[in-house]
Scaffold this motif. Structure first.
Motif, PDB file in Angstrom:
ATOM      1  N   UNK A  18       0.808  -1.027  -0.063  1.00 21.70           N
ATOM      2  CA  UNK A  18       0.206   0.165  -0.049  1.00 21.70           C
ATOM      3  C   UNK A  18       0.690   1.381  -0.030  1.00 21.70           C
ATOM      4  N   UNK A  19       1.989   1.264   0.741  1.00 25.13           N
ATOM      5  CA  UNK A  19       2.937   2.112   0.917  1.00 25.13           C
ATOM      6  C   UNK A  19       4.438   1.802   0.428  1.00 25.13           C
ATOM      7  N   UNK A  20       4.972   2.456  -0.377  1.00 23.67           N
ATOM      8  CA  UNK A  20       6.570   1.989  -0.708  1.00 23.67           C
ATOM      9  C   UNK A  20       7.468   1.799   0.590  1.00 23.67           C
ATOM     10  N   UNK A  21       6.981   2.658   1.504  1.00 25.38           N
ATOM     11  CA  UNK A  21       7.899   2.555   2.821  1.00 25.38           C
ATOM     12  C   UNK A  21       7.083   2.235   4.038  1.00 25.38           C
ATOM     13  N   UNK A  22       6.439   0.885   4.319  1.00 21.94           N
ATOM     14  CA  UNK A  22       5.502   0.813   5.322  1.00 21.94           C
ATOM     15  C   UNK A  22       6.164   1.161   6.646  1.00 21.94           C
ATOM     16  N   UNK A  23       7.418   1.452   6.913  1.00 22.67           N
ATOM     17  CA  UNK A  23       7.887   1.865   8.159  1.00 22.67           C
ATOM     18  C   UNK A  23       7.569   3.160   8.349  1.00 22.67           C
ATOM     19  N   UNK A  24       7.553   4.047   7.313  1.00 20.74           N
ATOM     20  CA  UNK A  24       7.188   5.450   7.640  1.00 20.74           C
ATOM     21  C   UNK A  24       5.991   5.827   6.226  1.00 20.74           C
ATOM     22  N   UNK A  25       4.932   5.452   6.572  1.00 19.02           N
ATOM     23  CA  UNK A  25       3.928   5.869   5.854  1.00 19.02           C
ATOM     24  C   UNK A  25       3.599   7.331   5.301  1.00 19.02           C
ATOM     25  N   UNK A  26       3.960   8.297   6.525  1.00 20.31           N
ATOM     26  CA  UNK A  26       3.846   9.697   6.197  1.00 20.31           C
ATOM     27  C   UNK A  26       4.716  10.254   5.130  1.00 20.31           C
ATOM     28  N   UNK A  27       5.783   9.291   4.899  1.00 19.76           N
ATOM     29  CA  UNK A  27       6.946   9.893   4.130  1.00 19.76           C
ATOM     30  C   UNK A  27       7.099   8.936   3.050  1.00 19.76           C
ATOM     31  N   UNK A  28       5.817   8.335   2.374  1.00 18.43           N
ATOM     32  CA  UNK A  28       5.941   7.366   1.569  1.00 18.43           C
ATOM     33  C   UNK A  28       4.806   7.813   0.407  1.00 18.43           C
ATOM     34  N   UNK A  29       5.466   7.293  -0.923  1.00 22.46           N
ATOM     35  CA  UNK A  29       4.650   7.561  -2.020  1.00 22.46           C
ATOM     36  C   UNK A  29       3.595   6.305  -2.046  1.00 22.46           C
ATOM     37  N   UNK A  30       2.625   6.404  -2.834  1.00 22.24           N
ATOM     38  CA  UNK A  30       1.589   5.438  -3.274  1.00 22.24           C
ATOM     39  C   UNK A  30       2.212   3.968  -3.381  1.00 22.24           C
ATOM     40  N   UNK A  31       2.052   2.923  -2.896  1.00 23.62           N
ATOM     41  CA  UNK A  31       2.696   1.770  -3.334  1.00 23.62           C
ATOM     42  C   UNK A  31       2.205   1.227  -4.414  1.00 23.62           C
ATOM     43  N   UNK A  32       2.490  -0.008  -4.749  1.00 22.75           N
ATOM     44  CA  UNK A  32       1.769  -0.579  -6.049  1.00 22.75           C
ATOM     45  C   UNK A  32       0.775  -1.776  -5.489  1.00 22.75           C
ATOM     46  N   UNK A  33      -0.405  -1.476  -5.950  1.00 21.16           N
ATOM     47  CA  UNK A  33      -1.665  -2.553  -5.725  1.00 21.16           C
ATOM     48  C   UNK A  33      -2.055  -3.016  -7.171  1.00 21.16           C
ATOM     49  N   UNK A  34      -2.020  -4.015  -7.462  1.00 23.77           N
ATOM     50  CA  UNK A  34      -2.901  -4.598  -8.715  1.00 23.77           C
ATOM     51  C   UNK A  34      -4.131  -5.127  -8.392  1.00 23.77           C
ATOM     52  N   UNK A  35      -5.025  -4.345  -8.544  1.00 24.77           N
ATOM     53  CA  UNK A  35      -6.573  -4.864  -8.003  1.00 24.77           C
ATOM     54  C   UNK A  35      -7.058  -6.004  -8.841  1.00 24.77           C
ATOM     55  N   UNK A  36      -6.477  -5.716 -10.309  1.00 23.74           N
ATOM     56  CA  UNK A  36      -7.118  -6.945 -11.145  1.00 23.74           C
ATOM     57  C   UNK A  36      -6.353  -8.091 -11.006  1.00 23.74           C
ATOM     58  N   UNK A  37      -5.183  -8.162 -10.539  1.00 20.89           N
ATOM     59  CA  UNK A  37      -4.566  -9.343  -9.826  1.00 20.89           C
ATOM     60  C   UNK A  37      -5.210  -9.756  -8.505  1.00 20.89           C
TER      61      UNK A  37
END
Length: 100
Positions: A18-37
């Protein structure tokens, strides 16, 4: 048939976040979620076993007293999910195994 064993599996190659840096979500860009998959995984691992069983029943292949066995994985366990993916990810896989 006396016994049917359903053991479906599918796992996407990349680990989703969900976040590219789960340790610091506030300093993170949106992650990669492939909803079709995600939907494909749930369709194969959870709904697929129902499709197979229903097709066999409608074809008359299951007699009265037949046993249907579902094999999923530890991935459907909330406790195991925290061990396997403590920082998140693999959402579709874990949801599909819990649904089965």
């Amino acid at each position: 048939l006396d016994v049917v064993i359903n053991n479906a599996g599918y796992f996407m190659k990349e680990q989703e976040k969900i976040f590219d840096d789960p340790e610091d979500p506030s300093n993170s860009k949106p992650g990669m979620l492939d909803f079709e998959d995600e939907v494909r995984t749930i369709d194969i691992c959870a709904v697929g076993i129902l499709r197979v069983t229903a097709a066999l029943a409608h074809a008359g292949a299951l007699k009265n007293g037949s046993k249907v066995i579902l094999i999923t994985s530890q991935g459907g366990s909330v406790a195991w999910r925290d061990v396997q993916c403590p920082t998140g990810g693999d959402y579709g896989h874990h949801m599909s195994k819990a649904a089965a």
